[in-house]
Design a protein around this motif. Sequence first.
Motif, mmCIF file in Angstrom:
data_model
loop_
_atom_site.group_PDB
_atom_site.id
_atom_site.type_symbol
_atom_site.label_atom_id
_atom_site.label_comp_id
_atom_site.label_asym_id
_atom_site.label_seq_id
_atom_site.Cartn_x
_atom_site.Cartn_y
_atom_site.Cartn_z
ATOM 1 N N PRO A 49 80.226 74.374 31.218
ATOM 2 C CA PRO A 49 80.874 74.113 32.511
ATOM 3 C C PRO A 49 79.910 73.557 33.555
ATOM 4 O O PRO A 49 80.317 72.788 34.429
ATOM 5 N N ASN A 50 78.629 73.960 33.481
ATOM 6 C CA ASN A 50 77.643 73.500 34.449
ATOM 7 C C ASN A 50 76.807 72.341 33.927
ATOM 8 O O ASN A 50 75.740 72.049 34.475
ATOM 9 N N GLY A 51 77.290 71.704 32.862
ATOM 10 C CA GLY A 51 76.550 70.588 32.286
ATOM 11 C C GLY A 51 75.715 71.025 31.099
ATOM 12 O O GLY A 51 75.976 72.066 30.471
ATOM 13 N N THR A 52 74.703 70.246 30.781
ATOM 14 C CA THR A 52 73.832 70.548 29.643
ATOM 15 C C THR A 52 73.005 71.792 29.943
ATOM 16 O O THR A 52 72.315 71.870 30.958
ATOM 17 N N GLN A 53 73.064 72.748 29.020
ATOM 18 C CA GLN A 53 72.356 74.013 29.207
ATOM 19 C C GLN A 53 71.516 74.310 27.975
ATOM 20 O O GLN A 53 71.891 73.965 26.854
ATOM 21 N N VAL A 54 70.371 74.961 28.198
ATOM 22 C CA VAL A 54 69.477 75.351 27.111
ATOM 23 C C VAL A 54 70.014 76.617 26.447
ATOM 24 O O VAL A 54 70.317 77.600 27.114
ATOM 25 N N ILE A 55 70.125 76.565 25.102
ATOM 26 C CA ILE A 55 70.566 77.754 24.377
ATOM 27 C C ILE A 55 69.465 78.289 23.460
ATOM 28 O O ILE A 55 69.523 79.426 23.018
ATOM 29 N N ASP A 56 68.464 77.461 23.156
ATOM 30 C CA ASP A 56 67.323 77.909 22.340
ATOM 31 C C ASP A 56 66.117 77.069 22.743
ATOM 32 O O ASP A 56 65.958 75.937 22.285
ATOM 33 N N ALA A 57 65.279 77.619 23.618
ATOM 34 C CA ALA A 57 64.163 76.857 24.175
ATOM 35 C C ALA A 57 63.074 76.615 23.136
ATOM 36 O O ALA A 57 62.712 77.511 22.373
ATOM 37 N N GLY A 58 62.574 75.392 23.127
ATOM 38 C CA GLY A 58 61.451 75.037 22.272
ATOM 39 C C GLY A 58 60.173 74.923 23.093
ATOM 40 O O GLY A 58 60.106 75.418 24.227
ATOM 41 N N PRO A 59 59.144 74.253 22.553
ATOM 42 C CA PRO A 59 57.894 74.098 23.294
ATOM 43 C C PRO A 59 58.085 73.269 24.570
ATOM 44 O O PRO A 59 59.050 72.521 24.708
ATOM 45 N N VAL A 60 57.151 73.408 25.470
ATOM 46 C CA VAL A 60 57.173 72.675 26.740
ATOM 47 C C VAL A 60 56.154 71.540 26.664
ATOM 48 O O VAL A 60 55.069 71.695 26.104
ATOM 49 N N PHE A 61 56.518 70.388 27.252
ATOM 50 C CA PHE A 61 55.648 69.223 27.256
ATOM 51 C C PHE A 61 55.443 68.745 28.688
ATOM 52 O O PHE A 61 56.307 68.936 29.558
ATOM 53 N N ASP A 62 54.275 68.136 28.930
ATOM 54 C CA ASP A 62 53.943 67.602 30.245
ATOM 55 C C ASP A 62 54.216 66.109 30.294
ATOM 56 O O ASP A 62 53.890 65.380 29.342
ATOM 57 N N LEU A 63 54.794 65.652 31.395
ATOM 58 C CA LEU A 63 54.953 64.213 31.608
ATOM 59 C C LEU A 63 53.604 63.628 32.020
ATOM 60 O O LEU A 63 53.028 64.032 33.028
ATOM 61 N N LYS A 64 53.113 62.680 31.228
ATOM 62 C CA LYS A 64 51.823 62.067 31.503
ATOM 63 C C LYS A 64 51.958 60.772 32.298
ATOM 64 O O LYS A 64 50.969 60.282 32.842
ATOM 65 N N LYS A 65 53.140 60.215 32.339
ATOM 66 C CA LYS A 65 53.363 58.963 33.066
ATOM 67 C C LYS A 65 54.661 59.057 33.859
ATOM 68 O O LYS A 65 55.589 59.782 33.481
ATOM 69 N N GLY A 66 54.720 58.323 34.959
ATOM 70 C CA GLY A 66 55.936 58.249 35.736
ATOM 71 C C GLY A 66 56.838 57.141 35.223
ATOM 72 O O GLY A 66 56.462 56.346 34.359
ATOM 73 N N GLY A 67 58.056 57.079 35.758
ATOM 74 C CA GLY A 67 58.991 56.033 35.363
ATOM 75 C C GLY A 67 60.232 56.546 34.686
ATOM 76 O O GLY A 67 61.163 55.769 34.437
ATOM 77 N N LEU A 68 60.275 57.861 34.393
ATOM 78 C CA LEU A 68 61.472 58.434 33.780
ATOM 79 C C LEU A 68 62.419 58.887 34.888
ATOM 80 O O LEU A 68 62.015 59.637 35.783
ATOM 81 N N PHE A 69 63.649 58.435 34.824
ATOM 82 C CA PHE A 69 64.636 58.789 35.840
ATOM 83 C C PHE A 69 65.532 59.890 35.305
ATOM 84 O O PHE A 69 66.168 59.761 34.257
ATOM 85 N N GLY A 70 65.581 61.015 36.047
ATOM 86 C CA GLY A 70 66.393 62.152 35.634
ATOM 87 C C GLY A 70 67.761 62.108 36.272
ATOM 88 O O GLY A 70 67.899 61.850 37.467
ATOM 89 N N VAL A 71 68.789 62.340 35.457
ATOM 90 C CA VAL A 71 70.167 62.360 35.949
ATOM 91 C C VAL A 71 70.685 63.787 35.922
ATOM 92 O O VAL A 71 70.120 64.675 35.270
ATOM 93 N N ASN A 72 71.778 64.009 36.629
ATOM 94 C CA ASN A 72 72.392 65.327 36.723
ATOM 95 C C ASN A 72 72.788 65.830 35.338
ATOM 96 O O ASN A 72 73.240 65.054 34.488
ATOM 97 N N PRO A 73 72.619 67.146 35.072
ATOM 98 C CA PRO A 73 72.969 67.665 33.740
ATOM 99 C C PRO A 73 74.441 67.543 33.397
ATOM 100 O O PRO A 73 74.814 67.634 32.229
ATOM 101 N N THR A 74 75.292 67.338 34.407
ATOM 102 C CA THR A 74 76.723 67.167 34.118
ATOM 103 C C THR A 74 77.051 65.756 33.647
ATOM 104 O O THR A 74 78.166 65.498 33.199
ATOM 105 N N SER A 75 76.078 64.847 33.734
ATOM 106 C CA SER A 75 76.309 63.469 33.311
ATOM 107 C C SER A 75 76.232 63.369 31.793
ATOM 108 O O SER A 75 75.384 63.999 31.150
ATOM 109 N N PHE A 76 77.122 62.561 31.208
ATOM 110 C CA PHE A 76 77.102 62.376 29.753
ATOM 111 C C PHE A 76 76.032 61.377 29.326
ATOM 112 O O PHE A 76 75.523 61.442 28.216
ATOM 113 N N GLY A 77 75.708 60.432 30.180
ATOM 114 C CA GLY A 77 74.733 59.405 29.825
ATOM 115 C C GLY A 77 73.361 59.703 30.398
ATOM 116 O O GLY A 77 73.152 60.692 31.105
#
Length: 256
Positions: A49-77
């Motif tokens: 109901p609140n969009g994409t949700q984590v159900i089984d967390a995996g490892p965490v990664f760091d963003l090393k470069k900029g340029g990635l655009f984040g969209v709302n979790p309720t968006s399908f694309g």
Amino acid sequence: MRNMLRVAVSTAFLAFCITAIAQDANEPPPSLRNLLITKYKLTKTAFGPNGTQVIDAGPVFDLKKGGLFGVNPTSFGKCQAQFKGGDIKPPGRFCTAGDPNGRFLDVGERVFLTKLDVNTKRSTITIDVMECDACNGVQQVSSLKSSVVFSFAPGFLDNAAPGQVSDVIDQVLGPDEGAAQQPAAAEQPAQPVAAAPPPQPQQAPSQIKKGDSPAQVEAAMGQPDTKINVGPKLVYVYKSLNLKVIFMNGQVSDIQ
């Protein structure tokens, strides 16, 4: 007759072994994607109901470069960035302008990897990511999701080793060393704190004994903190030793 039967059985068994060996030799090697997944383990998500949700967390990664655009979790694309030759090409304004709540993710933000696809025909690897709000310590949960396409030379992925590919991916999505160390520290069992031994009652110095005079006690222990006179009874109080020396008629009668 028996010899003919033995020969027939041996021949059949030999044929079975040769067939099995041939089948093993023809089995395809593990796909490049499966080999990469062993390093870039994915976080399992579900669309609720609140969009994409984590159900089984995996490892965490760091963003090393900029340029990635984040969209709302309720968006399908997702808005896809392109990484090629060491540089990131951000997604076009047509995509970024479509989500007023979206934003470009900052370098150093921590993310989960939610999807990894290998396309050998196009020589591309696509990785979807999602913000790890808890890891970033944000006040307001956003869980923005994004995507980056890694482009390689034509035919490169056909025979590429996983290490060659991960060297490229790590330029954008490197393992989060701080998060990796945190679980290791948590695994260390807490050492029990030894309880302080109960205070032992102070023992009177061996030089003091019943029958001693006040002068002998003072010579052995020094002047008391308090002297209490009650008729024939005299009490020396040594507070630091939690000790009382009781005199009757000028002689030690009790030590407490």
